[in-house]
Design a protein around this motif. Sequence first.
Motif: not given
Length: 315
Positions: A118-119, A228-232, A268-269
Amino acid sequence: MLTGARAPRRHPSRVLRTHPEHNIVGVGVGRKIKRGKPTRTRCVRIYVERKIPRHLIHPDHLVPGDFGGVVTDVIEAGRFRAYLPRVPAGQRRLRPARPGCSIGFQFPEVQAGELMAGTLGAVVTADGVSYILSNNHVLANENALPPGTPIFQPGLLDSGSAESDRIATLARFVPLETGKPNRVDCALATILDAKAVTPAILPKIGRLKSAEPIEAVEGTQVEKTGRATGYTAGMVFDVSATVPIEFELGRLTFADQMLIQSQGGAFSDGGDSGSLIVDVSSGRATGLLVGGSPQLAIANHIGDVLQALNVKLVC
């Protein structure tokens, strides 16, 4: 007929259920959306898995045009689920580790062979002790792990090593409830070496401008960095939504949640759970990502998280 040949397989037609019990996935409050843009009209938002033309819905199943004089707005959101990781994202080992990077636990022997990540959401402190902040389901496996459980960076799903990549141990968590609404999905892990973790979030965010959180407001521009998706970047769409989210424990209800709408691509994902949501304008934390649907991400209000754990952000 050739030996071993099979008769053609029949594929059933897709069935859509219009009954509110099956289609409604959440309730919130905000401005009514018309032609894709918010109006000045405040409304009760009814989030549905799929929006269906009115003429195809039985009259008994239609959402009323108003509740007690307050207009309603039906919004397609998909079905919410916790962002459980699906495939390795190739996140690398970072020293010092930073919010936005891959972290995770090791499954017990009964689940040997399963990997997760996870993060890392933020660095927080209480009584002079520094902790990693993330979700319960990222650090504690949905209430299942005891205090002292090792936490790794990167998570073992991302090629982390159980022998050399331990950076923290599970300290405590707010239990996820199956029988009543939840407000937070959060946990803490005690940092083993202060030099091994820094509070500066991975690019493009960097350090928070203040350790004081800011309350989310509808229409606020926000950003996050996740495994997972980095910066968004995205926009706060709702600040008081009540929605069910699919976990391994089952379908859990979360009340008074933030919903975030993406601004180009997915916000996100799977594997982004635990990411800190930051208000772009102020540079202050406003939410903790939990999960979402293809249309909307869902996050706890960071003020609720900090209060529940009795900790303060480090910037």
